[in-house]
Design a protein around this motif. Sequence first.
Motif, PDB file in Angstrom:
ATOM      1  N   ALA A  65       0.851  -1.193   0.000  1.00 62.30           N
ATOM      2  CA  ALA A  65       0.000   0.000   0.000  1.00 62.30           C
ATOM      3  C   ALA A  65       0.886   1.242   0.000  1.00 62.30           C
ATOM      4  O   ALA A  65       1.807   1.344   0.814  1.00 62.30           O
ATOM      5  CB  ALA A  65      -0.901  -0.007   1.233  1.00 62.30           C
ATOM      6  N   TRP A  66       0.604   2.178  -0.900  1.00 62.51           N
ATOM      7  CA  TRP A  66       1.391   3.403  -0.952  1.00 62.51           C
ATOM      8  C   TRP A  66       0.564   4.538  -1.526  1.00 62.51           C
ATOM      9  O   TRP A  66      -0.377   4.322  -2.298  1.00 62.51           O
ATOM     10  CB  TRP A  66       2.676   3.226  -1.778  1.00 62.51           C
ATOM     11  N   THR A  67       0.909   5.748  -1.112  1.00 61.32           N
ATOM     12  CA  THR A  67       0.274   6.960  -1.620  1.00 61.32           C
ATOM     13  C   THR A  67       1.341   8.013  -1.858  1.00 61.32           C
ATOM     14  O   THR A  67       2.471   7.903  -1.362  1.00 61.32           O
ATOM     15  CB  THR A  67      -0.768   7.516  -0.632  1.00 61.32           C
ATOM     16  N   LEU A  68       0.990   9.040  -2.621  1.00 58.89           N
ATOM     17  CA  LEU A  68       1.868  10.171  -2.900  1.00 58.89           C
ATOM     18  C   LEU A  68       1.178  11.462  -2.481  1.00 58.89           C
ATOM     19  O   LEU A  68      -0.050  11.567  -2.567  1.00 58.89           O
ATOM     20  CB  LEU A  68       2.204  10.257  -4.391  1.00 58.89           C
ATOM     21  N   ASP A  69       1.963  12.423  -2.044  1.00 54.62           N
ATOM     22  CA  ASP A  69       1.453  13.778  -1.817  1.00 54.62           C
ATOM     23  C   ASP A  69       2.373  14.736  -2.559  1.00 54.62           C
ATOM     24  O   ASP A  69       3.536  14.905  -2.201  1.00 54.62           O
ATOM     25  CB  ASP A  69       1.417  14.112  -0.325  1.00 54.62           C
ATOM     26  N   ASP A  70       1.826  15.356  -3.618  1.00 48.31           N
ATOM     27  CA  ASP A  70       2.628  16.164  -4.543  1.00 48.31           C
ATOM     28  C   ASP A  70       2.773  17.626  -4.137  1.00 48.31           C
ATOM     29  O   ASP A  70       3.286  18.426  -4.922  1.00 48.31           O
ATOM     30  CB  ASP A  70       1.985  16.126  -5.947  1.00 48.31           C
ATOM     31  N   ARG A  71       2.370  17.989  -2.935  1.00 48.17           N
ATOM     32  CA  ARG A  71       2.286  19.414  -2.583  1.00 48.17           C
ATOM     33  C   ARG A  71       3.579  20.015  -2.048  1.00 48.17           C
ATOM     34  O   ARG A  71       3.637  21.225  -1.805  1.00 48.17           O
ATOM     35  CB  ARG A  71       1.198  19.617  -1.525  1.00 48.17           C
TER      36      ARG A  71
END
Length: 302
Positions: free
Chosen positions: A231-237
């Motif tokens: 499980a993985w997510t990205l935060d581009d901010r």
Amino acid sequence: MTGTDTPDLAALRPRLPSPLHEAADGRFERHGVRLLLKRDDLIHPELVGNKWRKLAPTLATASGRAVVTFGGAYSNHLRAAAAAGRLLGLPTVGVVRGHELSGRPLNPSLARCAADGMRLHFVDRSTYRRKSEPETLAALLRAVGAEDAVVVPEGGSNAQAVRGCRALGEELGEHADVAAIACGTGGTLAGLAAGLPRGRRALGIPVLRGGFLKGDIERLQERAFGGPRGAWTLDDRFHHGGYARTTPGLDAFAEDFEHRHGIPVERVYVAKMLYALLALTEEGAFPRGTALAAVVTGRPFP
């Protein structure tokens, strides 16, 4: 080293598993979040952090052949590849983005590469963008006289590297609920997520603008494992303007973190990741009781 020799990576004496320790920080604690620092910057004095994890599996197959890789003028990856070549007795060639740099004095990063024996080959930016196309790559290898070389992609992210970075997630194991890492090409995140136990997740903080990384990570996991893993997510901010860009606020944050915790904070990747974790914590992104591991992937280079 002969063409049939295999580099003895154990001779480099990497410090594995890398240390993991809790950082007492009231800014996180007031939200019920425990901050853990995974010190991959201490794995090796020259193959720092995720560079060891990404390069070692490919270098183990070099068998004395030259290693050709790619990067910009301030690439930490080029520096690591050059150091690895010197330590293992492997010839290295760095294809550098920006033909206009060829007639100028080398910056400290490229000078370190050259001092470690890396042969630098400068190319125009249009050619560099096409470096993964078979015809362009073949022409580049001919130009540097290394047609049988081991080719390592920019940032070191290939299937072998992703499988090598799986050990990072395995080392963290049950210690962290969320494991956060700064992302350039996405290879370390792809492996980290694959190595984490079920119920844990990886969080990537891209340091480049563009929002392209999700597809790249999916393709890397497909090549490495045959499909999605973990499980993985990205935060581009939190790129702060783009690769190698910084802001006064980011610099002030990094200096304060260094003072609080007594560790050097690398600005291109690590500072942005730590800054993001504090911002997300203050936004309430992590439930109370979360053990949050920040992977320190490198240290500042002079």
